[in-house]
Design an enzyme around this catalytic site. Structure first.
Site, mmCIF file in Angstrom:
data_model
loop_
_atom_site.group_PDB
_atom_site.id
_atom_site.type_symbol
_atom_site.label_atom_id
_atom_site.label_comp_id
_atom_site.label_asym_id
_atom_site.label_seq_id
_atom_site.Cartn_x
_atom_site.Cartn_y
_atom_site.Cartn_z
ATOM 1 N N ASP A 73 -4.748 2.552 10.879
ATOM 2 C CA ASP A 73 -6.169 2.312 11.134
ATOM 3 C C ASP A 73 -6.315 1.917 12.611
ATOM 4 O O ASP A 73 -6.461 2.768 13.478
ATOM 5 C CB ASP A 73 -6.598 1.224 10.149
ATOM 6 C CG ASP A 73 -8.067 0.919 10.154
ATOM 7 O OD1 ASP A 73 -8.851 1.762 10.597
ATOM 8 O OD2 ASP A 73 -8.450 -0.169 9.704
ATOM 9 N N ASP A 102 0.854 3.505 4.389
ATOM 10 C CA ASP A 102 -0.222 4.139 3.655
ATOM 11 C C ASP A 102 -1.253 4.713 4.628
ATOM 12 O O ASP A 102 -1.622 5.872 4.567
ATOM 13 C CB ASP A 102 -0.876 3.160 2.663
ATOM 14 C CG ASP A 102 -1.245 1.818 3.297
ATOM 15 O OD1 ASP A 102 -1.047 1.632 4.526
ATOM 16 O OD2 ASP A 102 -1.733 0.933 2.569
ATOM 17 N N GLY A 152 -3.853 0.682 14.287
ATOM 18 C CA GLY A 152 -2.520 0.918 14.881
ATOM 19 C C GLY A 152 -1.755 -0.366 15.132
ATOM 20 O O GLY A 152 -0.582 -0.343 15.503
ATOM 21 N N LYS A 211 -6.695 7.126 10.545
ATOM 22 C CA LYS A 211 -8.142 6.998 10.782
ATOM 23 C C LYS A 211 -8.368 6.851 12.285
ATOM 24 O O LYS A 211 -8.485 5.743 12.797
ATOM 25 C CB LYS A 211 -8.588 5.695 10.106
ATOM 26 C CG LYS A 211 -9.766 5.784 9.170
ATOM 27 C CD LYS A 211 -10.226 4.385 8.819
ATOM 28 C CE LYS A 211 -9.951 4.009 7.404
ATOM 29 N NZ LYS A 211 -10.421 2.642 7.072
ATOM 30 N N THR A 246 -0.550 -2.716 13.126
ATOM 31 C CA THR A 246 0.600 -2.980 12.252
ATOM 32 C C THR A 246 1.808 -2.169 12.714
ATOM 33 O O THR A 246 2.909 -2.704 12.888
ATOM 34 C CB THR A 246 0.260 -2.616 10.781
ATOM 35 O OG1 THR A 246 -0.911 -3.328 10.407
ATOM 36 C CG2 THR A 246 1.396 -2.963 9.841
ATOM 37 N N GLY A 306 0.780 -1.242 0.000
ATOM 38 C CA GLY A 306 0.000 0.000 0.000
ATOM 39 C C GLY A 306 0.807 1.285 0.000
ATOM 40 O O GLY A 306 0.373 2.292 -0.552
HETATM 41 P P1 5GP Z 1 -3.863 -1.256 11.054
HETATM 42 O O1 5GP Z 1 -2.907 -2.332 11.469
HETATM 43 O O2 5GP Z 1 -3.439 0.129 11.505
HETATM 44 O O3 5GP Z 1 -5.267 -1.572 11.460
HETATM 45 O O4 5GP Z 1 -3.973 -1.270 9.501
HETATM 46 C C1 5GP Z 1 -2.955 -1.038 8.655
HETATM 47 C C2 5GP Z 1 -3.224 -1.619 7.290
HETATM 48 O O5 5GP Z 1 -4.603 -1.977 7.062
HETATM 49 C C3 5GP Z 1 -2.900 -0.590 6.249
HETATM 50 O O6 5GP Z 1 -1.524 -0.568 5.956
HETATM 51 C C4 5GP Z 1 -3.755 -1.046 5.079
HETATM 52 O O7 5GP Z 1 -3.080 -2.027 4.359
HETATM 53 C C5 5GP Z 1 -4.986 -1.653 5.738
HETATM 54 N N1 5GP Z 1 -6.075 -0.664 5.779
HETATM 55 C C6 5GP Z 1 -6.565 -0.015 6.854
HETATM 56 N N2 5GP Z 1 -7.566 0.818 6.501
HETATM 57 C C7 5GP Z 1 -7.688 0.712 5.159
HETATM 58 C C8 5GP Z 1 -8.539 1.346 4.192
HETATM 59 O O8 5GP Z 1 -9.397 2.187 4.463
HETATM 60 N N3 5GP Z 1 -8.362 0.954 2.895
HETATM 61 C C9 5GP Z 1 -7.429 0.036 2.519
HETATM 62 N N4 5GP Z 1 -7.334 -0.254 1.235
HETATM 63 N N5 5GP Z 1 -6.613 -0.569 3.400
HETATM 64 C C10 5GP Z 1 -6.733 -0.227 4.704
#
Ligand code: 5GP
Length: 176
Positions: free
Chosen positions: A103, A100, A105, A131, A107, A44
């Protein structure tokens, strides 16, 4: 072929260009005289990172990192794993992880914990999008492009089922 009928543009190509350039200028100021390793988190962040580094006016190394967050549909299950590691040691270097979107957090939290053990001089996070509505763990994001509302976003590297990464803008996808 796909129809864009269900994608609503939220951040235009021009807005992305302007903000990415501002972020790169900030990074150029902050990393003067430092050994900088910029890490694009696949897949991403690839589009964002490739635009970003072209405006960072410093000598730097670029690496890519593969991370899989298990998902069901558009939701993360919260489990993260490294699917492709860095190729060089990090000791003493300044690590900038380029995401990218942050969301939940999870990752970024996983990556900070993983890379701290390799003794870099510093670890900072640079995310194009954040987000806050869906935050599950608190992680400091040092550089944020845009704070966004809780939509599923595509374009400029972000996909839905591997599609839409090549859109030049960020849009909200309405799955029908
Ligand atoms: P986290 O671990 O913070 O929840 O999510 C990180 C990963 O989830 C991002 O790097 C992305 O790959 C995926 N992700 C989170 N939200 C979105 C979104 O709105 N659209 C897309 N395409 N991927 C997302």
């Amino acid at each position: 072929m796909y129809s864009d009928a269900h994608i609503k543009m939220l951040i235009s190509e021009d807005q992305l260009k302007t903000r990415v350039r501002e972020m790169a200028e900030q990074l150029t100021r902050d990393y003067q005289e430092k050994e900088l390793v910029v890490v694009a988190i696949l897949k991403g962040a690839l589009v964002f990172c490739s635009d970003l580094i072209r405006h960072i006016a410093l000598p730097l190394e670029m690496e890519v990192l593969g991370v899989s967050s298990y998902t069901s549909g558009t939701e993360t299950t919260g489990e993260v794993r490294l699917s492709f590691d860095l190729t060089k040691p990090l000791a003493g270097k300044h690590l900038l992880l380029v995401e990218d979107i942050v969301d939940t957090g999870l990752t970024v939290d996983f990556l900070i914990n993983t890379f701290q053990a390799r003794k870099p001089a510093s670890i900072r996070i640079c995310a194009l999008l954040q987000k806050p509505a869906r935050k599950r763990v608190h992680v400091p994001i040092d550089y944020v492009g845009f704070v966004v509302e809780d939509h599923f976003l595509v374009g400029y590297g972000l996909d839905y089922a591997e599609r839409y990464r090549n859109l030049p803008f960020i849009g909200a996808l309405k799955v029908v």
